[in-house]
Design an enzyme around this catalytic site. Structure first.
Site, PDB file in Angstrom:
ATOM      1  CD  GLU A 190      71.472  32.479  -7.416  1.00 14.30           C
ATOM      2  OE1 GLU A 190      70.617  33.407  -7.776  1.00 14.30           O
ATOM      3  OE2 GLU A 190      71.144  31.253  -7.467  1.00 14.30           O
ATOM      4  CD  GLU A 220      68.453  34.305  -3.511  1.00 16.26           C
ATOM      5  OE1 GLU A 220      68.973  34.144  -2.779  1.00 16.26           O
ATOM      6  OE2 GLU A 220      68.846  34.567  -4.364  1.00 16.26           O
TER       7      GLU A 220
END
Ligand code: NAI
Length: 684
Positions: free
Chosen positions: A103, A123
């Site tokens: 990210e 995640e």
């Protein structure tokens, strides 16, 4: 934490420093904020490069911060600030960029990755979603379908050229999302994170960026507080914890040195031996595969080669066919480092094989058995060196299933356990060290679970009803479909051996009482009719033909159950899903507490990983012992007492003393159970 330097006069170089993977701890985030500011305010700096030290860009969030109050700068504004910078910022990715690391890279203006770098957003495997803009930026960069694939599976991929990316934003968006959502729901088996991932990416594809970010935040908030995220994060840590094994005599993983194994032998090339041979060869070991039956040996050669070739094709490597040599003579194993015996489950035969191995193998060879329930110590006593004997209990199919129970007897040496554990790890298994008792951990707990399912049929349930309840809970297969798959005759043979099923059982005793306790002969009656499950085309369900896997309701079975109840004066009553779950799961969990009490498993994590990796327990429910802690130990105790009062002739429903003790100690969280167990042992 983030080192700053200026290179080639005009490039501000920011190096993340947080071994081993440069995780985004509070200090690293602070370092990034400070160094980015410094680079942007330095007029000599024209561009900024962010990289990681020691060949790794960034492994993502710092797992040490999980479950703590986060301090330091937040990830989202930090990444926004990088994206908003008026100088170009480049992520130089080597090694891996995972989770928050990717990210961060997505917030940079350019990404340059080494061709061996691994990129991914894992995640979802922890019950979360990439909430630092991952679900919003990635679809914008690589298109919705590719982003969906990465985000909903959590699987990493190698760095790719942009020209290989699929084209973003398909025209049939609604149909695409409906299709993906249906598939994801099916494979998620009740897990909510993959569904939320699809919803977040849909927001990216249909809404402006800011609204998409809002949606991402909202979905993340729901997941964050869900029990599922806690369960999945628990599994993440538990999987690592079980490799740090210990034995009741004090032997431990960190003080026991394994011996290297280069050459192994497998004895018996049936269902299990074939899979074990494949798994060993794929790990790079030389294998001597021994089978006494000529026809079995020929069939096994063909089957093993086929499995190796298919596996190699999938992984794009050469098949390890030359690693294996076959023999029908057990003398061929004289110079191996370790033997795994996988002959029929027959104590007499296994004893003979161990006696032969003890005289053939060179001194120091580890002798392992794949028995599913027999006494490992009894086999050890057939050899001159019982300390070299351990159980290596694989699960079918052995080259696919991730679980390995490493069973130590009272005389197994720490080195033998360490060697089997290390070999399991090399084979890509989740290896769990357990003590020696009938059925070890997994199969021992399965017994009360299956027993309750049989009793429920007697009391009015159908296989369909029981299976549906368990499948809605998240098991890939209910108990009866599973029994049809693995074969009813397996348990029948064991019950006969234990003197439970006719003709072993003494005649003249009531059909539904054996050895002083309630017994259901239903499975035996089906076997007497030749209904062994899928392999015979009939079992608890019917199948189109023997070997078919599509189970259909069988009217014969339903009228058989009615006749059985009438014969035994049983009146069918309505049984709901909750009772199925309570009785099957709490009976299994109760046995789990007994296993902890007996010191057969070192801790609840060991039991949970055995169930998650070997028995299809839904990972998002964290394993049976974690599930008990989530339900509340008081509630589990109360339900067991309730059902035990209703069925006093079923000892498995009697709450065990460890459960009483834990409830009396205020139901401590799972990581404190070991203290209560230690106290219980010291008082015995
Ligand atoms: P199987 O019946 O498919 O194969 C056993 C093989 O051993 C046969 O090919 C037989 O010819 C061979 N054999 C017998 N005596 C031999 C000897 N003296 N030397 C060499 N080979 C010999 O049995 P399966 O299912 O593979 O089970 C093997 C062991 O693994 C058993 O102890 C079983 O309890 C255990 N196990 C089985 C599981 C399963 O799902 N089938 C799961 C986990 C463990």
């Amino acid at each position: 934490m983030a080192k700053y330097s200026r290179v080639s006069e005009s490039v501000g170089l920011i190096t993340l420093q947080n071994p081993p993977v440069n995780a985004l701890s509070a200090a690293v985030r602070q370092g990034i904020v400070d160094t980015v500011e410094r680079a942007l305010s330095d007029p000599k700096v024209k561009s900024v490069v962010i990289c990681g030290q020691n060949g790794i860009f960034c492994g993502g969030a710092d797992i040490k911060e999980f479950g703590t109050n986060m301090s330091g700068p937040l990830l989202v504004p930090m990444i926004h600030a990088i994206e908003a910078a008026n100088k170009p910022v480049v992520a130089a990715i080597e090694g891996s960029a995972l989770g928050g690391g990717l990210e961060l890279a997505l917030g940079c203006h350019y990404r340059i990755a080494h061709s061996k770098a691994r990129l991914g957003l894992p995640e979802v495997t922890l019950g979360l979603l990439p909430a630092a803009g991952g679900t919003q930026r990635l679809p914008r960069l690589i298109g919705v379908p590719a982003a969906l694939d990465l985000i909903t599976t959590g699987k990493p991929l190698d760095a790719r050229r942009i020209s290989t990316y699929p084209c973003p934003r398909p025209s049939d968006l609604d149909a695409l999302f409906e299709g993906v959502m249906e598939k994801v729901r099916q494979s998620a088996r009740g897990a909510i994170a993959p569904v939320a991932c699809v919803q977040a990416v849909r927001a990216a594809a249909t809404q402006p960026y800011t609204q998409g970010m809002e949606r991402e935040k909202e979905l993340m908030a729901t997941l964050f507080t869900s029990g599922q995220a806690r369960a999945l994060q628990y599994c993440f840590f538990a999987q690592r914890a079980v490799s740090r094994w210990s034995m009741p005599n004090g032997a431990r993983w960190d003080t026991s040195k394994p011996r290297p194994v280069h050459k192994a032998a497998v004895i018996g090339l049936g269902t299990m031996g074939r899979g074990i041979t494949v798994a060993l060869a794929q790990t790079g070991l030389s294998v001597i595969a021994v089978e006494t039956q000529e026809k079995q040996l020929m069939d096994a050669k063909q089957a093993v080669s086929g499995m190796l070739e298919r596996g190699a094709r999938r992984r794009g490597v050469a098949p390890a066919l030359d690693k294996i040599s076959y023999s029908h003579d057990i003398q061929a194993v004289a110079d191996v480092d370790l033997v795994i015996e996988a002959v029929f489950e027959d104590m007499g035969l296994k004893k003979k094989v161990f006696q032969q191995l003890a005289s053939i193998c060179r001194p120091g060879t580890f002798l392992c058995t794949n028995t599913s329930a027999l006494d490992v110590d009894h086999l050890a006593s057939q050899t001159h060196n019982p300390e070299l004997v351990v159980g290596m209990h694989f699960f079918a199919p052995a080259h696919v299933m991730k679980l390995l129970e490493v069973v130590y007897g009272p005389r197994s040496s720490p080195q033998a356990v360490a060697t089997a554990m290390q070999l399991g790890k090399k084979m890509g298994k989740v290896s769990v060290a357990v003590g020696n008792c009938p059925g070890f951990v997994g199969n021992r707990m399965l017994k009360p679970y299956m027993e309750q399912a049989f009793f429920l049929l007697e009391e009015g349930a159908t296989p369909e009803l029981v299976d549906r309840a368990l499948e809605e809970f998240g098991f890939p297969m209910g108990v009866f479909r599973m029994s049809d798959l693995s074969g009813l005759d397996v348990g029948w043979r064991v019950r006969k051996g234990d003197g439970l099923a006719e003709p072993g059982a003494p005649s003249g005793q009531p059909a539904r009482i054996r050895q002083g306790r309630r017994y259901s002969p239903l499975g035996d009656l089906l076997c007497e009719q030749g209904r062994f499950g899928q392999k015979t085309g009939q079992g608890w369900y019917q199948y189109n033909k023997p070997g078919s896997q599509v189970a259909r309701s069988d009217p014969w079975l339903h009228s058989f159950l009615e006749g059985y109840r009438a014969q035994h004066g049983l009146v069918a009553r309505r049984i709901d899903n909750q009772e199925v779950l309570d009785r099957c799961l709490y009976a299994l969990i109760n046995e789990g507490f007994r296993i902890l009490e007996d010191g057969i498993a070192a801790g609840p994590e060991d039991i949970d990983m055995i169930y998650v990796f070997g028995y299809g327990w839904p990972r998002h429910r964290g394993g049976p012992m974690f599930y008990a802690s989530m339900v509340g130990l008081g509630k589990v105790l109360e339900r067991l007492e309730h059902y035990h009062q209703a069925h006093p002739d079923v000892p498995y429903l009697k709450p065990c003393s460890l459960l009483w003790r834990l409830v009396a100690s205020g139901s401590p969280p799972l990581h404190k159970w070991r203290e209560v167990i230690r106290k219980l042992h010291s008082q015995l």
